[in-house]
Design a protein around this motif. Structure first.
Motif, mmCIF file in Angstrom:
data_model
loop_
_atom_site.group_PDB
_atom_site.id
_atom_site.type_symbol
_atom_site.label_atom_id
_atom_site.label_comp_id
_atom_site.label_asym_id
_atom_site.label_seq_id
_atom_site.Cartn_x
_atom_site.Cartn_y
_atom_site.Cartn_z
ATOM 1 N N LEU A 1 0.833 -1.206 0.000
ATOM 2 C CA LEU A 1 0.000 0.000 0.000
ATOM 3 C C LEU A 1 0.868 1.257 0.000
ATOM 4 O O LEU A 1 0.418 2.337 0.413
ATOM 5 C CB LEU A 1 -0.925 -0.008 1.228
ATOM 6 C CG LEU A 1 -1.912 -1.183 1.319
ATOM 7 C CD1 LEU A 1 -2.630 -1.166 2.663
ATOM 8 C CD2 LEU A 1 -2.925 -1.146 0.179
ATOM 9 N N ASN A 2 2.107 1.137 -0.466
ATOM 10 C CA ASN A 2 3.047 2.260 -0.421
ATOM 11 C C ASN A 2 2.528 3.487 -1.154
ATOM 12 O O ASN A 2 2.787 4.626 -0.742
ATOM 13 C CB ASN A 2 4.399 1.840 -1.011
ATOM 14 C CG ASN A 2 5.135 0.865 -0.098
ATOM 15 O OD1 ASN A 2 4.855 0.803 1.099
ATOM 16 N ND2 ASN A 2 6.056 0.105 -0.648
ATOM 17 N N ALA A 3 1.815 3.272 -2.247
ATOM 18 C CA ALA A 3 1.315 4.406 -3.019
ATOM 19 C C ALA A 3 0.400 5.287 -2.179
ATOM 20 O O ALA A 3 0.384 6.517 -2.339
ATOM 21 C CB ALA A 3 0.569 3.902 -4.253
ATOM 22 N N TYR A 4 -0.331 4.677 -1.257
ATOM 23 C CA TYR A 4 -1.258 5.444 -0.425
ATOM 24 C C TYR A 4 -0.543 6.082 0.756
ATOM 25 O O TYR A 4 -0.920 7.185 1.180
ATOM 26 C CB TYR A 4 -2.406 4.545 0.023
ATOM 27 C CG TYR A 4 -3.167 3.993 -1.157
ATOM 28 C CD1 TYR A 4 -4.076 4.786 -1.841
ATOM 29 C CD2 TYR A 4 -2.932 2.702 -1.624
ATOM 30 C CE1 TYR A 4 -4.764 4.300 -2.951
ATOM 31 C CE2 TYR A 4 -3.608 2.206 -2.729
ATOM 32 C CZ TYR A 4 -4.505 3.019 -3.388
ATOM 33 O OH TYR A 4 -5.165 2.551 -4.499
ATOM 34 N N TYR A 5 0.486 5.417 1.268
ATOM 35 C CA TYR A 5 1.300 6.060 2.305
ATOM 36 C C TYR A 5 1.921 7.344 1.753
ATOM 37 O O TYR A 5 1.976 8.370 2.440
ATOM 38 C CB TYR A 5 2.406 5.120 2.785
ATOM 39 C CG TYR A 5 1.915 3.944 3.608
ATOM 40 C CD1 TYR A 5 1.264 4.149 4.832
ATOM 41 C CD2 TYR A 5 2.104 2.637 3.180
ATOM 42 C CE1 TYR A 5 0.820 3.073 5.591
ATOM 43 C CE2 TYR A 5 1.657 1.559 3.926
ATOM 44 C CZ TYR A 5 1.011 1.788 5.129
ATOM 45 O OH TYR A 5 0.561 0.723 5.881
ATOM 46 N N LEU A 6 2.389 7.304 0.514
ATOM 47 C CA LEU A 6 3.009 8.471 -0.116
ATOM 48 C C LEU A 6 2.009 9.603 -0.330
ATOM 49 O O LEU A 6 2.403 10.773 -0.435
ATOM 50 C CB LEU A 6 3.640 8.071 -1.456
ATOM 51 C CG LEU A 6 4.844 7.122 -1.371
ATOM 52 C CD1 LEU A 6 5.285 6.695 -2.767
ATOM 53 C CD2 LEU A 6 6.002 7.793 -0.633
ATOM 54 N N GLN A 7 0.739 9.264 -0.410
ATOM 55 C CA GLN A 7 -0.306 10.277 -0.581
ATOM 56 C C GLN A 7 -0.737 10.887 0.754
ATOM 57 O O GLN A 7 -1.636 11.727 0.791
ATOM 58 C CB GLN A 7 -1.513 9.684 -1.287
ATOM 59 C CG GLN A 7 -1.256 9.257 -2.727
ATOM 60 C CD GLN A 7 -2.453 8.560 -3.347
ATOM 61 O OE1 GLN A 7 -3.608 8.894 -3.061
ATOM 62 N NE2 GLN A 7 -2.198 7.583 -4.214
ATOM 63 N N GLY A 8 -0.108 10.446 1.831
ATOM 64 C CA GLY A 8 -0.419 11.028 3.130
ATOM 65 C C GLY A 8 -1.406 10.253 3.968
ATOM 66 O O GLY A 8 -1.823 10.720 5.037
ATOM 67 N N PHE A 9 -1.801 9.050 3.518
ATOM 68 C CA PHE A 9 -2.712 8.221 4.309
ATOM 69 C C PHE A 9 -1.941 7.528 5.431
ATOM 70 O O PHE A 9 -0.810 7.069 5.238
ATOM 71 C CB PHE A 9 -3.381 7.161 3.439
ATOM 72 C CG PHE A 9 -4.397 7.694 2.480
ATOM 73 C CD1 PHE A 9 -5.698 7.946 2.896
ATOM 74 C CD2 PHE A 9 -4.064 7.955 1.160
ATOM 75 C CE1 PHE A 9 -6.642 8.445 2.008
ATOM 76 C CE2 PHE A 9 -4.996 8.451 0.271
ATOM 77 C CZ PHE A 9 -6.299 8.693 0.689
ATOM 78 N N TYR A 10 -2.566 7.461 6.595
ATOM 79 C CA TYR A 10 -2.063 6.616 7.683
ATOM 80 C C TYR A 10 -2.939 5.373 7.705
ATOM 81 O O TYR A 10 -4.172 5.466 7.827
ATOM 82 C CB TYR A 10 -2.139 7.344 9.033
ATOM 83 C CG TYR A 10 -1.785 6.450 10.198
ATOM 84 C CD1 TYR A 10 -0.460 6.147 10.487
ATOM 85 C CD2 TYR A 10 -2.793 5.878 10.975
ATOM 86 C CE1 TYR A 10 -0.135 5.318 11.550
ATOM 87 C CE2 TYR A 10 -2.481 5.044 12.034
ATOM 88 C CZ TYR A 10 -1.156 4.765 12.313
ATOM 89 O OH TYR A 10 -0.843 3.924 13.354
ATOM 90 N N ILE A 11 -2.309 4.200 7.561
ATOM 91 C CA ILE A 11 -3.059 2.945 7.456
ATOM 92 C C ILE A 11 -2.599 1.995 8.555
ATOM 93 O O ILE A 11 -1.408 1.673 8.657
ATOM 94 C CB ILE A 11 -2.857 2.285 6.081
ATOM 95 C CG1 ILE A 11 -3.201 3.281 4.962
ATOM 96 C CG2 ILE A 11 -3.696 1.023 5.956
ATOM 97 C CD1 ILE A 11 -2.793 2.820 3.579
ATOM 98 N N GLU A 12 -3.527 1.570 9.356
ATOM 99 C CA GLU A 12 -3.243 0.615 10.428
ATOM 100 C C GLU A 12 -3.936 -0.703 10.105
ATOM 101 O O GLU A 12 -5.160 -0.758 9.993
ATOM 102 C CB GLU A 12 -3.735 1.158 11.773
ATOM 103 C CG GLU A 12 -3.437 0.243 12.949
ATOM 104 C CD GLU A 12 -3.953 0.798 14.263
ATOM 105 O OE1 GLU A 12 -3.956 0.052 15.265
ATOM 106 O OE2 GLU A 12 -4.374 1.977 14.290
ATOM 107 N N LEU A 13 -3.137 -1.758 9.928
ATOM 108 C CA LEU A 13 -3.672 -3.072 9.581
ATOM 109 C C LEU A 13 -3.773 -3.938 10.826
ATOM 110 O O LEU A 13 -2.775 -4.163 11.519
ATOM 111 C CB LEU A 13 -2.773 -3.751 8.533
ATOM 112 C CG LEU A 13 -2.537 -2.968 7.237
ATOM 113 C CD1 LEU A 13 -1.596 -3.750 6.316
ATOM 114 C CD2 LEU A 13 -3.847 -2.675 6.534
ATOM 115 N N GLY A 14 -4.960 -4.439 11.101
ATOM 116 C CA GLY A 14 -5.152 -5.301 12.260
ATOM 117 C C GLY A 14 -4.802 -6.746 11.951
ATOM 118 O O GLY A 14 -4.457 -7.104 10.818
#
Length: 210
Positions: free
Chosen positions: A135-148
């Motif tokens: 999901l690197n493309a979304y991290y670069l867009q400024g999203f914070y993603i927490e996967l459970g």
């Protein structure tokens, strides 16, 4: 008159209690209502995560179909005078375990997976691999993603494979947060039919040939 006023007071008290109760329930469930409403901005992240699940399910089905209902190889035993072919077939470089073999000392071994075993193999693969999703493309867009943690449930049908993945995925950006914790997948597949056909052949061979 006094009794009438007392009756009115009782009704007002009951109504007040119901209103207060409704307010308490609303605020208790408000978080759930908000969580379930995923803003459009976050949908691409969840769609990408769902695509990762689809890819892993398809990969797992392919492995199960080509490796005799197994994803892992298990312990590999070399051939002997009793069992010259060993415990696994070398299928284009990949070891596939035989369902019926003789051990090095001549003891019959059966390694036939049940449908539940096959479902568990796929569940274990999904639990281990899904959160490797890129999901690197979304991290670069400024999203914070927490996967459970991932907990999967697999059901193999005759013509399809149904998968439910429970994983609490929280996505945040610019002060907004969304959460989704269940993903349902249905893949058209003949895996179940192939398994029952293989079991029919195996049982026929076992009773008539061996």
């Amino acid at each position: 008159m006094v009794k009438y006023k007392q009756g009115q007071v009782t009704i007002f008290v009951i109504v007040a209690i119901l209103i207060v109760g409704a307010i308490v329930v609303f605020f208790a469930l408000k978080g759930n209502f908000i969580v379930n409403e995923i803003p459009a901005e976050f949908l691409p992240v969840y769609n990408a995560y769902q695509s990762c699940i689809n890819e892993e399910v398809s990969r797992g089905i392919d492995l199960l179909g080509s490796q005799g209902g197994r994803i892992g190889y298990g312990d590999i035993e070399q051939g002997s005078s009793y069992s010259p072919f060993g415990s696994h077939l070398n299928f284009f470089g990949s070891p596939v375990s035989y369902w019926y073999t003789l051990s090095a000392n001549g003891v019959i071994k059966e390694n036939v997976p049940t449908k539940k075993d096959i479902e568990k193999e796929l569940e274990n693969l999904l639990d281990e691999k899904i959160n490797d999703c890129n999901l690197n493309a979304y991290y670069l867009q400024g999203f914070y993603i927490e996967l459970g943690d991932v907990k999967s449930n697999v059901k193999i049908n005759k013509d399809s494979v149904d998968v439910v993945v429970n994983s609490n995925v929280v996505v945040s950006k610019d002060g907004e947060t969304a959460k989704k914790d269940e993903y349902k997948i249905n893949v058209r597949s003949k895996l179940g039919k192939l398994y029952y056909d293989a079991m029919s052949v195996y049982n026929k061979e076992k009773s008539d040939a061996f």
